[in-house]
Design a protein around this motif. Structure first.
Motif, PDB file in Angstrom:
ATOM      1  N   GLY A  89     -21.102 -50.395 -14.455  1.00 10.82           N
ATOM      2  CA  GLY A  89     -20.419 -50.635 -15.722  1.00 10.82           C
ATOM      3  C   GLY A  89     -21.016 -51.736 -16.568  1.00 10.82           C
ATOM      4  N   GLN A  90     -22.190 -52.184 -16.186  1.00 10.83           N
ATOM      5  CA  GLN A  90     -22.813 -53.310 -16.884  1.00 10.83           C
ATOM      6  C   GLN A  90     -24.076 -52.879 -17.618  1.00 10.83           C
ATOM      7  N   GLY A  91     -24.568 -53.801 -18.426  1.00  9.77           N
ATOM      8  CA  GLY A  91     -25.827 -53.573 -19.110  1.00  9.77           C
ATOM      9  C   GLY A  91     -27.010 -53.893 -18.220  1.00  9.77           C
ATOM     10  N   LEU A  92     -28.184 -53.984 -18.823  1.00 14.00           N
ATOM     11  CA  LEU A  92     -29.418 -54.239 -18.088  1.00 14.00           C
ATOM     12  C   LEU A  92     -29.751 -55.725 -18.123  1.00 14.00           C
ATOM     13  N   ARG A  93     -30.164 -56.227 -16.982  1.00 13.19           N
ATOM     14  CA  ARG A  93     -30.613 -57.622 -16.917  1.00 13.19           C
ATOM     15  C   ARG A  93     -32.070 -57.641 -16.450  1.00 13.19           C
ATOM     16  N   LEU A  94     -32.884 -58.405 -17.153  1.00 10.67           N
ATOM     17  CA  LEU A  94     -34.321 -58.425 -16.905  1.00 10.67           C
ATOM     18  C   LEU A  94     -34.645 -59.316 -15.712  1.00 10.67           C
ATOM     19  N   PRO A 116     -26.952 -41.157 -19.376  1.00 10.34           N
ATOM     20  CA  PRO A 116     -25.968 -40.205 -18.849  1.00 10.34           C
ATOM     21  C   PRO A 116     -25.638 -40.516 -17.390  1.00 10.34           C
ATOM     22  N   PRO A 117     -24.766 -39.739 -16.767  1.00 12.36           N
ATOM     23  CA  PRO A 117     -24.412 -39.993 -15.360  1.00 12.36           C
ATOM     24  C   PRO A 117     -25.607 -40.016 -14.411  1.00 12.36           C
ATOM     25  N   SER A 118     -26.690 -39.350 -14.744  1.00 14.05           N
ATOM     26  CA  SER A 118     -27.895 -39.406 -13.910  1.00 14.05           C
ATOM     27  C   SER A 118     -28.504 -40.806 -13.887  1.00 14.05           C
ATOM     28  N   ARG A 119     -28.120 -41.637 -14.851  1.00 17.44           N
ATOM     29  CA  ARG A 119     -28.561 -43.032 -15.005  1.00 17.44           C
ATOM     30  C   ARG A 119     -29.983 -43.165 -15.546  1.00 17.44           C
ATOM     31  N   GLN A 120     -30.612 -42.061 -15.898  1.00 13.44           N
ATOM     32  CA  GLN A 120     -31.913 -42.139 -16.565  1.00 13.44           C
ATOM     33  C   GLN A 120     -31.707 -42.677 -17.976  1.00 13.44           C
ATOM     34  N   MET A 121     -32.466 -43.666 -18.371  1.00 14.90           N
ATOM     35  CA  MET A 121     -32.387 -44.212 -19.731  1.00 14.90           C
ATOM     36  C   MET A 121     -33.253 -43.361 -20.653  1.00 14.90           C
ATOM     37  N   ILE A 122     -32.626 -42.833 -21.696  1.00 12.81           N
ATOM     38  CA  ILE A 122     -33.306 -41.916 -22.602  1.00 12.81           C
ATOM     39  C   ILE A 122     -33.273 -42.496 -24.012  1.00 12.81           C
ATOM     40  N   LEU A 123     -34.427 -42.561 -24.645  1.00 16.64           N
ATOM     41  CA  LEU A 123     -34.478 -43.040 -26.023  1.00 16.64           C
ATOM     42  C   LEU A 123     -33.836 -42.003 -26.936  1.00 16.64           C
ATOM     43  N   VAL A 124     -32.868 -42.449 -27.740  1.00 18.06           N
ATOM     44  CA  VAL A 124     -32.200 -41.567 -28.690  1.00 18.06           C
ATOM     45  C   VAL A 124     -32.860 -41.662 -30.059  1.00 18.06           C
ATOM     46  N   ILE A 125     -33.063 -42.891 -30.518  1.00 16.36           N
ATOM     47  CA  ILE A 125     -33.571 -43.084 -31.869  1.00 16.36           C
ATOM     48  C   ILE A 125     -34.155 -44.481 -31.995  1.00 16.36           C
ATOM     49  N   ARG A 126     -35.109 -44.614 -32.899  1.00 17.02           N
ATOM     50  CA  ARG A 126     -35.810 -45.884 -33.099  1.00 17.02           C
ATOM     51  C   ARG A 126     -35.914 -46.149 -34.594  1.00 17.02           C
ATOM     52  N   GLN A 127     -35.779 -47.424 -34.961  1.00 14.11           N
ATOM     53  CA  GLN A 127     -35.866 -47.821 -36.362  1.00 14.11           C
ATOM     54  C   GLN A 127     -36.784 -49.025 -36.485  1.00 14.11           C
ATOM     55  N   GLU A 128     -37.753 -48.966 -37.378  1.00 14.47           N
ATOM     56  CA  GLU A 128     -38.562 -50.137 -37.694  1.00 14.47           C
ATOM     57  C   GLU A 128     -37.904 -50.882 -38.841  1.00 14.47           C
ATOM     58  N   ALA A 129     -37.805 -52.196 -38.717  1.00 16.50           N
ATOM     59  CA  ALA A 129     -37.055 -52.976 -39.701  1.00 16.50           C
ATOM     60  C   ALA A 129     -37.674 -52.924 -41.094  1.00 16.50           C
ATOM     61  N   MET A 150     -23.366 -43.564 -21.490  1.00 13.37           N
ATOM     62  CA  MET A 150     -23.360 -44.950 -21.920  1.00 13.37           C
ATOM     63  C   MET A 150     -24.455 -45.074 -22.968  1.00 13.37           C
ATOM     64  N   TYR A 151     -24.156 -45.732 -24.077  1.00 15.72           N
ATOM     65  CA  TYR A 151     -25.133 -45.910 -25.140  1.00 15.72           C
ATOM     66  C   TYR A 151     -25.423 -47.403 -25.305  1.00 15.72           C
ATOM     67  N   PHE A 152     -26.712 -47.727 -25.285  1.00 17.47           N
ATOM     68  CA  PHE A 152     -27.150 -49.108 -25.421  1.00 17.47           C
ATOM     69  C   PHE A 152     -27.935 -49.287 -26.711  1.00 17.47           C
ATOM     70  N   CYS A 153     -27.571 -50.312 -27.449  1.00 19.65           N
ATOM     71  CA  CYS A 153     -28.326 -50.747 -28.607  1.00 19.65           C
ATOM     72  C   CYS A 153     -29.330 -51.799 -28.132  1.00 19.65           C
ATOM     73  N   ALA A 154     -30.525 -51.804 -28.709  1.00 22.47           N
ATOM     74  CA  ALA A 154     -31.543 -52.738 -28.241  1.00 22.47           C
ATOM     75  C   ALA A 154     -32.401 -53.229 -29.400  1.00 22.47           C
ATOM     76  N   GLY A 178     -27.866 -54.665 -25.715  1.00 24.46           N
ATOM     77  CA  GLY A 178     -26.444 -54.915 -25.757  1.00 24.46           C
ATOM     78  C   GLY A 178     -25.805 -54.500 -24.447  1.00 24.46           C
ATOM     79  N   LYS A 179     -24.501 -54.741 -24.305  1.00 30.18           N
ATOM     80  CA  LYS A 179     -23.809 -54.443 -23.052  1.00 30.18           C
ATOM     81  C   LYS A 179     -23.405 -52.979 -22.929  1.00 30.18           C
ATOM     82  N   GLY A 180     -23.536 -52.219 -24.002  1.00 34.82           N
ATOM     83  CA  GLY A 180     -23.290 -50.785 -23.932  1.00 34.82           C
ATOM     84  C   GLY A 180     -21.917 -50.356 -24.404  1.00 34.82           C
ATOM     85  N   THR A 181     -21.849 -49.095 -24.831  1.00 33.37           N
ATOM     86  CA  THR A 181     -20.597 -48.436 -25.208  1.00 33.37           C
ATOM     87  C   THR A 181     -20.519 -47.129 -24.430  1.00 33.37           C
TER      88      THR A 181
END
Lengths: 112, 115
Positions: free
Chosen positions: A40-45, B40-53, B89-93, B106-109
């Motif tokens: 339930g947590q985020g990622l820690r480096l 997703p439940p598989s726990r694989q982190m998948i890139l959804v979208i990327r933005q250059e500032a 789970m969705y993470f902003c980075a 971020g801590k995720g939603t």
């Protein structure tokens, strides 16, 4: 197929034992990273490496060690000094110049 | 130091509806990358979208789009026509354009899709 592989998928360790998690990439990426994720947590480096034979501590490096002898490989050793090692471990890499970080499928480590 | 904040620990949306996940960040830099990752439940982190500032145009990837407000340091993710497979789970980075910098997550939603 290009990508990042982590092995094993599941790993069990007895208390007091060191264990090494494998991470290999064939994407020709320069930088590699290790993260820890608790339920339930985020990622820690934990550690990261920008080039071969060089690496830096992340936010939670205590009880862990790494090496970067080859560009393709960045193994993580969880030592007996790590007091609460049960977690999900993710390896990642980024190409030269930075940008998007790509992840491996992860290793679930359980201490018995 | 840069920080990323996701103020919604959990959200739910009806299947086929639209949902927006919030993310704010703090930085003194003018050029950087922002990302949304899905786990997703598989726990694989998948890139959804990327933005250059430096790009004013909001990034889009099929049903996923962002609302990037640089002055407000806001980077929300909109998912249209939500599907059961979007549950994750969705993470902003955030990542600086400095090649030596690490990504800040971020801590995720956690997003639930209601059938």
């Amino acid at each position: 197929d290009g990508g990042i592989t982590q092995s094993p998928k599941y790993l069990f360790r007895k208390e007091g034992q060191n264990v090494t998690l494998s991470c290999e990439q064939n994407l020709n990426h320069d930088a590699m990273y290790w993260y820890r994720q608790d339920p339930g947590q985020g990622l820690r480096l934990i550690y990261y490496s920008q080039i071969v034979n060089d690496f830096q501590k992340g936010d939670i490096a205590e009880g862990y060690s790494v090496s970067r002898e080859k560009k393709e490989s960045f193994p993580l050793t969880v030592t007996s000094a790590q007091k609460n090692p049960t977690a999900f471990y993710l390896c990642a890499s980024t190409p030269r110049g930075g940008g998007t970080q790509y992840f491996g499928p992860g290793t679930r480590l359980t201490v018995l | 130091a840069q920080t990323v904040t996701q103020s919604q620990p959990e959200m739910s949306v009806q299947e086929a509806e639209t949902v927006t996940l919030s993310c704010t960040y703090d930085t003194s830099e003018s050029d950087y990358y922002l990302f949304w990752y899905k786990q997703p439940p598989s726990r694989q982190m998948i890139l959804v979208i990327r933005q250059e500032a430096y790009k004013q145009q909001n990034a889009t990837e099929n049903r996923f789009s962002v609302n990037f407000q640089k002055a407000a340091k806001s980077f929300s993710l909109k998912i249209s026509d939500s599907q059961l497979g979007d549950a994750a789970m969705y993470f902003c980075a955030y990542r600086s354009t400095n090649r030596d910098d690490k990504i800040i997550f971020g801590k995720g939603t956690r997003l639930h899709i209601l059938p």
